[in-house]
Design a protein around this motif. Structure first.
Motif, PDB file in Angstrom:
ATOM      1  N   LEU A 162     -92.262 -36.951  42.161  1.00  0.00           N
ATOM      2  CA  LEU A 162     -90.985 -36.487  42.698  1.00  0.00           C
ATOM      3  C   LEU A 162     -89.878 -37.375  42.145  1.00  0.00           C
ATOM      4  CD1 LEU A 162     -91.819 -36.005  46.507  1.00  0.00           C
ATOM      5  CD2 LEU A 162     -91.786 -34.263  44.721  1.00  0.00           C
ATOM      6  N   LEU A 163     -88.746 -36.766  41.825  1.00  0.00           N
ATOM      7  CA  LEU A 163     -87.565 -37.508  41.406  1.00  0.00           C
ATOM      8  C   LEU A 163     -86.482 -37.296  42.451  1.00  0.00           C
ATOM      9  CD1 LEU A 163     -87.409 -36.574  37.596  1.00  0.00           C
ATOM     10  CD2 LEU A 163     -88.558 -38.513  38.670  1.00  0.00           C
ATOM     11  N   VAL A 164     -86.077 -38.389  43.084  1.00  0.00           N
ATOM     12  CA  VAL A 164     -85.038 -38.344  44.097  1.00  0.00           C
ATOM     13  C   VAL A 164     -83.746 -38.854  43.463  1.00  0.00           C
ATOM     14  CG1 VAL A 164     -84.276 -39.208  46.341  1.00  0.00           C
ATOM     15  CG2 VAL A 164     -86.710 -38.720  45.953  1.00  0.00           C
ATOM     16  N   TYR A 165     -82.735 -37.996  43.426  1.00  0.00           N
ATOM     17  CA  TYR A 165     -81.457 -38.354  42.802  1.00  0.00           C
ATOM     18  C   TYR A 165     -80.479 -38.805  43.885  1.00  0.00           C
ATOM     19  CZ  TYR A 165     -83.263 -36.451  38.503  1.00  0.00           C
ATOM     20  OH  TYR A 165     -84.017 -36.245  37.379  1.00  0.00           O
ATOM     21  N   ALA A 166     -80.033 -40.068  43.771  1.00  0.00           N
ATOM     22  CA  ALA A 166     -79.148 -40.647  44.780  1.00  0.00           C
ATOM     23  C   ALA A 166     -78.329 -41.754  44.152  1.00  0.00           C
ATOM     24  CB  ALA A 166     -79.959 -41.194  45.952  1.00  0.00           C
ATOM     25  N   ALA A 167     -77.141 -41.986  44.708  1.00  0.00           N
ATOM     26  CA  ALA A 167     -76.310 -43.095  44.233  1.00  0.00           C
ATOM     27  C   ALA A 167     -76.954 -44.436  44.554  1.00  0.00           C
ATOM     28  CB  ALA A 167     -74.915 -43.000  44.845  1.00  0.00           C
ATOM     29  N   MET A 223    -100.565 -35.086  43.174  1.00  0.00           N
ATOM     30  CA  MET A 223     -99.982 -33.842  42.669  1.00  0.00           C
ATOM     31  C   MET A 223    -100.015 -32.708  43.682  1.00  0.00           C
ATOM     32  SD  MET A 223    -101.077 -33.801  38.630  1.00  0.00           S
ATOM     33  CE  MET A 223    -102.761 -34.365  38.881  1.00  0.00           C
ATOM     34  N   ASP A 224    -101.064 -32.610  44.489  1.00  0.00           N
ATOM     35  CA  ASP A 224    -101.181 -31.498  45.436  1.00  0.00           C
ATOM     36  C   ASP A 224    -100.201 -31.614  46.590  1.00  0.00           C
ATOM     37  OD1 ASP A 224    -103.202 -30.476  43.880  1.00  0.00           O
ATOM     38  OD2 ASP A 224    -104.815 -31.382  45.069  1.00  0.00           O
ATOM     39  N   ARG A 225     -99.668 -32.807  46.828  1.00  0.00           N
ATOM     40  CA  ARG A 225     -98.819 -33.038  48.001  1.00  0.00           C
ATOM     41  C   ARG A 225     -97.325 -33.001  47.677  1.00  0.00           C
ATOM     42  NH1 ARG A 225    -100.132 -38.442  50.597  1.00  0.00           N
ATOM     43  NH2 ARG A 225     -98.967 -37.510  52.323  1.00  0.00           N
ATOM     44  N   ASN A 226     -96.963 -33.036  46.388  1.00  0.00           N
ATOM     45  CA  ASN A 226     -95.557 -33.191  46.020  1.00  0.00           C
ATOM     46  C   ASN A 226     -94.631 -32.128  46.608  1.00  0.00           C
ATOM     47  OD1 ASN A 226     -95.925 -35.554  44.635  1.00  0.00           O
ATOM     48  ND2 ASN A 226     -96.174 -34.578  42.630  1.00  0.00           N
ATOM     49  N   PRO A 227     -94.919 -30.818  46.495  1.00  0.00           N
ATOM     50  CA  PRO A 227     -93.993 -29.809  47.042  1.00  0.00           C
ATOM     51  C   PRO A 227     -93.802 -29.939  48.552  1.00  0.00           C
ATOM     52  CG  PRO A 227     -95.509 -28.803  45.476  1.00  0.00           C
ATOM     53  CD  PRO A 227     -96.018 -30.187  45.737  1.00  0.00           C
ATOM     54  N   GLN A 228     -94.904 -30.185  49.280  1.00  0.00           N
ATOM     55  CA  GLN A 228     -94.810 -30.297  50.737  1.00  0.00           C
ATOM     56  C   GLN A 228     -93.962 -31.500  51.143  1.00  0.00           C
ATOM     57  OE1 GLN A 228     -98.583 -30.825  52.713  1.00  0.00           O
ATOM     58  NE2 GLN A 228     -97.606 -31.681  54.544  1.00  0.00           N
ATOM     59  N   ILE A 229     -94.205 -32.636  50.485  1.00  0.00           N
ATOM     60  CA  ILE A 229     -93.466 -33.850  50.858  1.00  0.00           C
ATOM     61  C   ILE A 229     -91.994 -33.723  50.482  1.00  0.00           C
ATOM     62  CG2 ILE A 229     -93.226 -36.305  50.324  1.00  0.00           C
ATOM     63  CD1 ILE A 229     -96.247 -36.479  50.230  1.00  0.00           C
ATOM     64  N   ALA A 230     -91.700 -33.075  49.357  1.00  0.00           N
ATOM     65  CA  ALA A 230     -90.301 -32.863  48.967  1.00  0.00           C
ATOM     66  C   ALA A 230     -89.559 -32.084  50.048  1.00  0.00           C
ATOM     67  CB  ALA A 230     -90.232 -32.131  47.636  1.00  0.00           C
ATOM     68  N   ALA A 231     -90.199 -31.059  50.586  1.00  0.00           N
ATOM     69  CA  ALA A 231     -89.582 -30.259  51.645  1.00  0.00           C
ATOM     70  C   ALA A 231     -89.354 -31.086  52.909  1.00  0.00           C
ATOM     71  CB  ALA A 231     -90.457 -29.049  51.952  1.00  0.00           C
ATOM     72  N   GLU A 232     -90.268 -32.017  53.184  1.00  0.00           N
ATOM     73  CA  GLU A 232     -90.125 -32.860  54.367  1.00  0.00           C
ATOM     74  C   GLU A 232     -89.014 -33.904  54.186  1.00  0.00           C
ATOM     75  OE1 GLU A 232     -93.954 -34.571  54.933  1.00  0.00           O
ATOM     76  OE2 GLU A 232     -94.928 -32.672  55.482  1.00  0.00           O
ATOM     77  N   LEU A 233     -88.869 -34.421  52.959  1.00  0.00           N
ATOM     78  CA  LEU A 233     -87.906 -35.488  52.708  1.00  0.00           C
ATOM     79  C   LEU A 233     -86.476 -34.986  52.551  1.00  0.00           C
ATOM     80  CD1 LEU A 233     -89.835 -37.777  50.191  1.00  0.00           C
ATOM     81  CD2 LEU A 233     -89.549 -38.079  52.659  1.00  0.00           C
ATOM     82  N   ASP A 268     -76.569 -41.555  54.387  1.00  0.00           N
ATOM     83  CA  ASP A 268     -75.345 -41.815  53.618  1.00  0.00           C
ATOM     84  C   ASP A 268     -75.692 -42.617  52.363  1.00  0.00           C
ATOM     85  OD1 ASP A 268     -72.724 -42.005  52.836  1.00  0.00           O
ATOM     86  OD2 ASP A 268     -72.273 -43.699  54.160  1.00  0.00           O
ATOM     87  N   ILE A 269     -76.398 -41.972  51.418  1.00  0.00           N
ATOM     88  CA  ILE A 269     -76.880 -42.677  50.224  1.00  0.00           C
ATOM     89  C   ILE A 269     -76.474 -41.957  48.937  1.00  0.00           C
ATOM     90  CG2 ILE A 269     -78.861 -43.746  51.370  1.00  0.00           C
ATOM     91  CD1 ILE A 269     -80.574 -41.456  50.238  1.00  0.00           C
ATOM     92  N   GLY A 270     -75.582 -40.984  49.050  1.00  0.00           N
ATOM     93  CA  GLY A 270     -75.174 -40.240  47.863  1.00  0.00           C
ATOM     94  C   GLY A 270     -76.280 -39.376  47.308  1.00  0.00           C
ATOM     95  N   HIS A 271     -77.128 -38.835  48.198  1.00  0.00           N
ATOM     96  CA  HIS A 271     -78.251 -38.016  47.750  1.00  0.00           C
ATOM     97  C   HIS A 271     -77.756 -36.680  47.207  1.00  0.00           C
ATOM     98  CE1 HIS A 271     -82.019 -35.844  47.617  1.00  0.00           C
ATOM     99  NE2 HIS A 271     -81.573 -34.966  48.493  1.00  0.00           N
ATOM    100  N   ARG A 272     -78.322 -36.260  46.047  1.00  0.00           N
ATOM    101  CA  ARG A 272     -77.936 -34.979  45.470  1.00  0.00           C
ATOM    102  C   ARG A 272     -79.052 -33.944  45.573  1.00  0.00           C
ATOM    103  NH1 ARG A 272     -74.904 -34.567  39.705  1.00  0.00           N
ATOM    104  NH2 ARG A 272     -73.342 -35.673  40.943  1.00  0.00           N
ATOM    105  N   HIS A 273     -80.248 -34.279  45.103  1.00  0.00           N
ATOM    106  CA  HIS A 273     -81.353 -33.323  45.198  1.00  0.00           C
ATOM    107  C   HIS A 273     -82.669 -34.018  44.866  1.00  0.00           C
ATOM    108  CE1 HIS A 273     -80.660 -33.310  40.868  1.00  0.00           C
ATOM    109  NE2 HIS A 273     -81.837 -32.768  40.701  1.00  0.00           N
ATOM    110  N   ILE A 274     -83.782 -33.318  45.111  1.00  0.00           N
ATOM    111  CA  ILE A 274     -85.121 -33.780  44.751  1.00  0.00           C
ATOM    112  C   ILE A 274     -85.692 -32.828  43.707  1.00  0.00           C
ATOM    113  CG2 ILE A 274     -87.476 -34.250  45.541  1.00  0.00           C
ATOM    114  CD1 ILE A 274     -86.380 -34.818  48.289  1.00  0.00           C
ATOM    115  N   GLU A 275     -86.196 -33.391  42.626  1.00  0.00           N
ATOM    116  CA  GLU A 275     -86.834 -32.591  41.580  1.00  0.00           C
ATOM    117  C   GLU A 275     -88.342 -32.756  41.719  1.00  0.00           C
ATOM    118  OE1 GLU A 275     -85.989 -29.793  39.082  1.00  0.00           O
ATOM    119  OE2 GLU A 275     -84.343 -31.236  39.177  1.00  0.00           O
ATOM    120  N   VAL A 276     -89.068 -31.645  41.793  1.00  0.00           N
ATOM    121  CA  VAL A 276     -90.522 -31.678  41.929  1.00  0.00           C
ATOM    122  C   VAL A 276     -91.145 -31.446  40.559  1.00  0.00           C
ATOM    123  CG1 VAL A 276     -92.548 -30.688  43.058  1.00  0.00           C
ATOM    124  CG2 VAL A 276     -90.349 -30.769  44.276  1.00  0.00           C
ATOM    125  N   LEU A 277     -91.815 -32.468  40.026  1.00  0.00           N
ATOM    126  CA  LEU A 277     -92.538 -32.362  38.761  1.00  0.00           C
ATOM    127  C   LEU A 277     -94.035 -32.329  39.062  1.00  0.00           C
ATOM    128  CD1 LEU A 277     -90.573 -34.871  36.500  1.00  0.00           C
ATOM    129  CD2 LEU A 277     -90.199 -32.419  36.819  1.00  0.00           C
TER     130      LEU A 277
END
Length: 320
Positions: free
Chosen positions: A275-280, A244-254, A262-271
């Protein structure tokens, strides 16, 4: 019991508002439900779903706006509206001291139906609810799933045109939930109009042809489950847990890594917990993440759901 669909809407609400003092439970919602349609109100507890159902059922008055149910104003013609409805409340309100059969017959008497008719009607409804073998049992001896099926059977005693179901499977185990869904599918096949509230995404996807997403008394989106997912989410979702402590930092890095892929990436949701990575293509997203040296504690690729739609629209989950 075969209901035919009609060109006129079974339910029509326009700028519907319900206030309790300074609190606005329903805030200007507009929707229509076609005859024979399975229509859902999806949202968390406190979103205004149950209040809307109470106004449809003619047991709560509206503050402003207009509403028609089966062509009638429930605020002006409550008894006539209620005669056309079957209502399944959140909590079963069966008479625990009566038998299963007696619950159906006594409820039918409230509609003025003759006992001779109700005797055969009870048999029909018990068979529909898969409760024939429990006909003479007391309600207190039934399982939760059986009680829920009995509540639905009882609500059908007057052959309603519209069945209102408020959180119909809350508290049921998965097996009981699927048995109940089967009964509701059968009602859909007869042309009965179903209107249900739920905060279970799978239930909405299984039962509803069309739905509105509600939050804080307002409609956030409207459409079919597939259409809403297509419009507001991606085909797949990658769930990652790093701690839980690392999620915001890693989201910013990813984020820049995935945007470049080229994977149809839309966004990352930080819960808080993941982390929820939205991609085709979520599998390719996971491969790209591994290539950067990031190693999640757990990872899961799944299809996108109405939960993701709600999270995208409101910034919070359905169970918040």
């Amino acid at each position: 019991m075969l209901h035919t669909t009609s060109t006129a809407p079974a339910i029509a609400a326009d700028q519907l508002v319900k206030r309790y003092g300074d609190f606005t439970a329903v805030d200007g919602i507009t929707f229509q439900v076609a005859g024979g349609e399975a229509f859902g109100l999806l949202g968390p507890n406190g979103a205004g779903k149950s209040t809307t159902m109470r106004m449809i059922a003619a047991v709560a008055s509206r503050t402003s706006g207009t509403m028609e149910v089966a062509g009638l104003d429930p605020q002006q013609e409550g008894p006539r509206v209620r005669a056309r409805l079957g209502v399944i409340p959140q909590q079963d309100n069966l008479d625990e001291e009566l038998t299963v059969r007696e619950n159906i017959i006594m409820y039918g008497r409230f509609f003025g139906l003759p006992r001779k008719h109700l005797a055969s009607k009870a048999d029909e409804l018990l068979e529909f609810a898969q409760l024939t073998h429990k006909a003479e049992s007391r309600v207190e001896d039934l399982s939760g799933g059986m009680k829920r099926r009995l509540t639905i059977a009882r609500a059908l005693v007057n052959d309603p045109d519209i069945l209102l179901l408020d959180e119909p499977t809350t508290g049921l185990d998965p097996q009981a939930r699927h048995v109940l869904w089967d009964r509701l599918f059968r009602l859909k096949e007869t042309g009965t109009t179903l209107v249900l509230t739920t905060h279970h995404m799978e239930e909405a996807e299984q039962l509803c042809e069309r739905l509105i997403v509600v939050d804080h008394g307002r409609i956030m989106a409207e459409g079919s489950p597939k259409g809403l997912i297509r419009e507001h989410s991606t085909r797949e979702v990658l769930e990652l847990r790093f701690g839980m402590d690392r999620n915001p930092q890693i989201a910013a890095e990813l984020e820049p890594v995935l945007v470049a892929a080229d994977i149809g990436h839309r966004h990352i949701e930080v819960l808080p917990d993941r982390l929820l990575v939205y991609a085709a293509d979520a599998e390719s997203a996971l491969e790209r993440i591994h290539s950067t040296g990031h190693r999640p504690v757990t990872s899961l690729v799944r299809r996108s759901s109405l939960e993701d739609v709600f999270l995208r629209l409101t910034g919070r989950t359905l169970i918040d």
